[in-house]
Design an enzyme around this catalytic site. Structure first.
Site, short mmCIF file in Angstrom:
data_model
loop_
_atom_site.label_atom_id
_atom_site.label_comp_id
_atom_site.label_asym_id
_atom_site.label_seq_id
_atom_site.Cartn_x
_atom_site.Cartn_y
_atom_site.Cartn_z
N GLY A 37 0.83 -1.20 0.00
CA GLY A 37 0.00 0.00 0.00
C GLY A 37 0.86 1.24 0.00
N GLU A 38 0.37 2.31 0.60
CA GLU A 38 1.02 3.62 0.74
C GLU A 38 1.49 4.21 -0.58
OE1 GLU A 38 5.63 2.73 2.23
OE2 GLU A 38 4.00 2.45 3.69
N GLY A 39 0.93 3.74 -1.71
CA GLY A 39 1.30 4.27 -3.01
C GLY A 39 2.58 3.70 -3.56
#
Length: 345
Positions: A310-312
């Protein structure tokens, strides 16, 4: 220019009036590509990416120098049901880690020259546990959508972004994503529910049961994807949905990250077909529901590296492909310039 909405109905209206691809820019890209010193189609999806960027940036040649990664963070009331391997306090702790430059996405942004913004959304006020009540009120949803609508604004120097990567942080948000995917695309809770932060065994069985319970409670009368987002989403998912629309209005192509980001975007496509035409999916997440969801949306991920952070992170990693596509499309010599007979080699 600031873009805000005052109600979900106003956002629906915005979603129903999205700009389309720039056909002239797309045609210019398509005309240049066969002239470059390579066999037709030999750069595969890089050729598609340069044309896609031109069409949605509304200009030719396309560019991939000014890219932002917007990360949104939110907390979920359903975390109290034991669906995550980590406590909700980790969300705020990771936001601080992003701000200090210590997370994976920070390193990837530095590597590819991507600007990182991090927006925490009422972390002290988790959403409602959606097994008991809708996750968000309409006011909550509107506030989160507006936070996202701002994500594609121009750089500090006033120049437009070339692309926008989206990411998230929120303990229990894979539960939200699985619930949304089940509500929108059917199947069983087991089809969509994976380990997230690492749950297994009885904890995973609990998570699957929570997903099924929430969908049974909330979706029988949900009129569209936006209402599914309100009932089963989170502030960070709603903000990413808002960012997708804000980017479309600003003619900024979007790179979606993994399962949670794609689930948020899927709510838009379920409301208005074509809402994600300006988006690419960066990678196929190791979270098992992601491949199924990407296929349901008719997308094809750019990368397949078993990522599930996640988190880009996956979206920023895919920026390297955008930059490569632009470099080849704009920098290669044409057959005429190189004095090479077209079709040879």
């Amino acid at each position: 220019m600031s873009l805000t909405v005052r109600s979900v109905a106003e956002f629906r209206a915005l979603l129903s009036s999205l700009p389309t691809a720039d056909t002239a820019a797309a045609a210019a890209a398509a005309a240049r590509e066969p002239q470059l010193t390579k066999p037709p189609g030999s750069l595969g999806r890089l050729e598609e990416l340069s044309g896609w960027l031109a069409a949605w940036q509304g200009r030719h040649p396309p560019a991939a120098a000014r890219v932002r990664c917007a990360v949104f963070a939110g907390n979920h009331g359903v975390a109290a049901r034991g669906v995550s391997a980590f406590p909700a306090a980790v969300t705020a702790q990771m936001v601080e880690n992003f701000r200090r430059g210590g997370a994976a996405v920070n390193q990837l942004c530095r590597t590819f020259g991507v600007e990182l913004t991090v927006t925490p959304l009422d972390l002290d006020t988790p959403t409602a546990d959606f097994t008991a009540a809708p996750a968000l009120t309409e006011a909550d949803l509107v506030a989160a959508l507006n936070a996202g609508l701002e994500a594609a604004t121009a750089t500090a120097t006033g120049q437009p972004l070339d692309a926008l990567c989206l990411g998230e942080m929120g303990i229990a948000n894979t539960t939200s994503a699985a619930t949304i995917a089940l509500a929108l695309h059917g199947g069983s809770a087991t089809d969509w529910t994976g380990p997230g932060t690492g749950v297994a065994g009885s904890a995973l069985e609990t998570k699957i049961a929570v997903v099924a319970e929430a969908v049974a409670r909330h979706t029988a009368d949900a009129p569209d994807g936006l209402e599914v987002l309100r009932r089963l989403g989170g502030r960070e998912l709603a903000a990413m949905a808002g960012a997708v629309v804000g980017a479309r209005m600003a003619r900024v192509p979007v790179v979606l990250d993994g399962f949670i980001c794609t689930a948020a975007a899927a709510c838009l496509e379920a409301t208005v077909a074509g809402a994600l035409d300006h988006c690419v999916v960066a990678h196929a997440s190791a979270e098992p529901g992601h491949r199924r969801l990407v296929a349901a949306l008719g997308k094809r991920p750019l990368l397949d590296l078993d990522l599930r952070l996640g988190e880009g992170s996956g979206a920023v990693l895919a920026v390297g492909l955008l930059q490569a596509a632009v470099a080849c499309h704009t920098g290669m010599a044409t057959f005429a310039e190189a004095g090479v007979a077209a079709g040879e080699g």
